[in-house]
Every structure is written in C-alpha cells, then in structure tokens.
Design a protein around this motif. Structure first.
Motif, short mmCIF file in Angstrom:
data_model
loop_
_atom_site.label_atom_id
_atom_site.label_comp_id
_atom_site.label_asym_id
_atom_site.label_seq_id
_atom_site.Cartn_x
_atom_site.Cartn_y
_atom_site.Cartn_z
N LEU A 1 -39.18 -18.78 67.63
CA LEU A 1 -39.38 -19.37 69.03
C LEU A 1 -39.56 -17.64 69.95
N ALA A 2 -40.44 -17.71 70.61
CA ALA A 2 -40.63 -16.39 71.48
C ALA A 2 -39.94 -16.64 72.61
N SER A 3 -39.70 -17.80 73.00
CA SER A 3 -39.33 -18.19 74.30
C SER A 3 -38.42 -19.52 74.07
N PRO A 4 -37.17 -19.44 73.51
CA PRO A 4 -36.31 -20.42 72.82
C PRO A 4 -35.76 -21.23 74.39
N VAL B 1 -40.76 -26.41 76.48
CA VAL B 1 -41.76 -26.75 75.35
C VAL B 1 -41.12 -26.54 74.06
N THR B 2 -40.05 -25.70 74.06
CA THR B 2 -39.41 -25.39 72.67
C THR B 2 -38.00 -25.92 72.55
N THR C 1 -44.28 -17.63 67.72
CA THR C 1 -45.00 -16.48 66.77
C THR C 1 -44.75 -16.61 65.25
N SER C 2 -45.84 -16.37 64.48
CA SER C 2 -45.78 -16.41 63.00
C SER C 2 -45.56 -15.26 62.27
#
Length: 265
Positions: free
Chosen positions: A150-153, A157-158, A186-187
C-alpha cells in the motif's frame, strides 16, 4: 442505542467486452460487492450510457472494456472515438461522475490522447506518440505472482487491506503518468524489458516474444487515484484472471474504489 453507520446502496454501470476475460468469475466478483448493485452492459452498447441523461441513474461508471481497437484485422487497427462520445465523456467529468477503470481498460481508445489523461496512463499495442514523445508498444506478462504494498494506507480505497498482500495476475510494462496520479498500490515485481513481452509482437502472431523490443524501465505503480475535472478516478491494474477476481483483498479493493469514486466512501 448505538449509532448505525448506514451506507446507501450504490448503483454501478459496468462496461465490458473488447478483451477476453473470465465472465463467470467477473460476475461472481461483482455479485460479492456488498451494498453495490452492478449493471453490466457490453460494448458497443455501453457507449450509449455515456450520455449524461442515460448515466444519471448510476452513481459510478466502471470500465472493464477496451473500445477503440479492432482485433478483427491483423494487425489490429485503432479507431478514434465519435465526437459525440468525447463530448458526453467531457460532460460527465464536468458533472463529477465517478469512474473506475480496471486492468485492460488502460488500452482503450489509443487514438484519443485525452483518454490517457483521464485514466492516468496508457497501454499501447503499437508504437505511438504519448504526451508529445514517441514511445514503443507496451509489455505484458501473464500469471505473475507478486507482492503488492500500500503506497497510501490511509486512503479510503485501501481501507481494510493489509499493508502487503499477494496476487497472481497479469502485469503491464506501460506508460504511467506518475506526475499526475496519487499512488495507491505498488508491486515488488521488476518492470524491466527482460520480464515482459511485446504487445505488438503478440498481436502480429508472435506471442511471448520481446525480440528487437527495447522499452525503458517502467513504473511499479499498479493502482492509483486522480481527479479529472470534477470527477474522482480510480485505476486498478489487477483484474485479469479468475484467481484475482476471487481474491478477498481484490474484492475489498474494488468495492472501496467504487464507493470512493461515487463520493460515498
């Protein structure tokens, strides 16, 4: 008596067709989204619902389609969207209609530059101009098992997702407008030439080939949000196969994306 946190039922119009997908698994995924009623309309009929009057009953539009490319010819030919469709899309964005784009929708309308700005990136089946510069065709790789972070925890949306989870799905090496999007996912996969195959080779009879194809290193972003005019936009790259469509984390991610885009998160 405790306070009841009531969330009204949402109505989503879901556009499909233009790219193969597991229909049963996708239908089951949509049916699993609690509090969200999904109406599926195939291309090209779904384009009619971009008329603001016809789109009015729906809280959000979900695109799991790929218009603008004719695969009946080899190599495929790209077509421009009708002027009326472009005008209708602009009116919907001005009105603030939320939109969620899934997986192969990134490849839609390759001859319509603004579409890339709406969605926040581009997947091309042939070399094209993108944002004023020439780029090669994009890359694909099926059934990649990779870790997502998670780039934005703290983003709606997350919410409810673990900070790291694993999916097995198709990934893209493509044009992502990092400067114009808010990163969500991100992966840990390496987005380099050696790990992908040329999309142009694939549609000209050479599947799983990257011979003579030398793209630059790509972005590790596989999910983002942005605002375009007055609308909330979400793009989620996962969503190719039945395994991902049945994954509990993916289903929560999709439900969150629909609610946020509908201004209901």
């Amino acid at each position: 008596m405790g306070i009841i946190n009531y969330q009204p039922e949402l109505s989503a119009l879901v556009a499909t067709k233009g790219h193969p997908y597991p229909k049963d698994a996708f239908s089951e995924c949509l049916d699993s989204l609690a509090g969200i009623t999904c109406t599926v309309v195939e291309q090209p009929a779904s384009q009619k619902f971009l008329d603001p009057a016809l789109a009015a009953p729906y809280d959000v539009l979900v695109f799991y389609d790929m218009p603008g490319i004719d695969f009946s010819e080899q190599p495929p030919t790209a077509t421009r969207p009708p002027k009326r469709l472009q005008e209708n899309m602009s009116r919907l964005l001005e009105a603030g209609k939320g939109m969620v784009f899934l997986h192969h929708a990134l490849a839609a309308w390759p001859m319509w530059p603004e579409f890339g700005e709406i969605i926040g990136g581009r997947f091309f089946y042939s070399p094209q101009d993108c944002r004023g510069r020439p780029v090669l065709d994009s890359g694909y790789r099926h059934e990649v098992t990779h870790d997502i972070s998670l780039a934005s925890p703290d983003h709606p949306v997350t919410q409810g997702l673990p900070e790291n989870f694993q999916l097995t799905d198709e990934l893209y090496l493509c044009e992502i407008f990092d400067d114009s999007v808010h990163p969500l996912l991100t992966s840990n996969y390496s987005f380099i030439r050696e790990n992908f195959y040329s999309a142009h080779h694939a549609v000209t009879g050479k599947m799983y080939c990257n011979e003579g194809w030398y793209p630059t290193e790509g972005s590790s972003l596989v999910g983002w949000t942005r605002h375009h005019k007055n609308s909330r936009i979400v793009y989620l790259q996962p969503g190719d196969g039945a395994e991902t469509l049945g994954d509990v984390h993916y289903r929560l991610l999709l439900a969150n994306a629909i609610r946020w885009a509908a201004n209901n998160a």
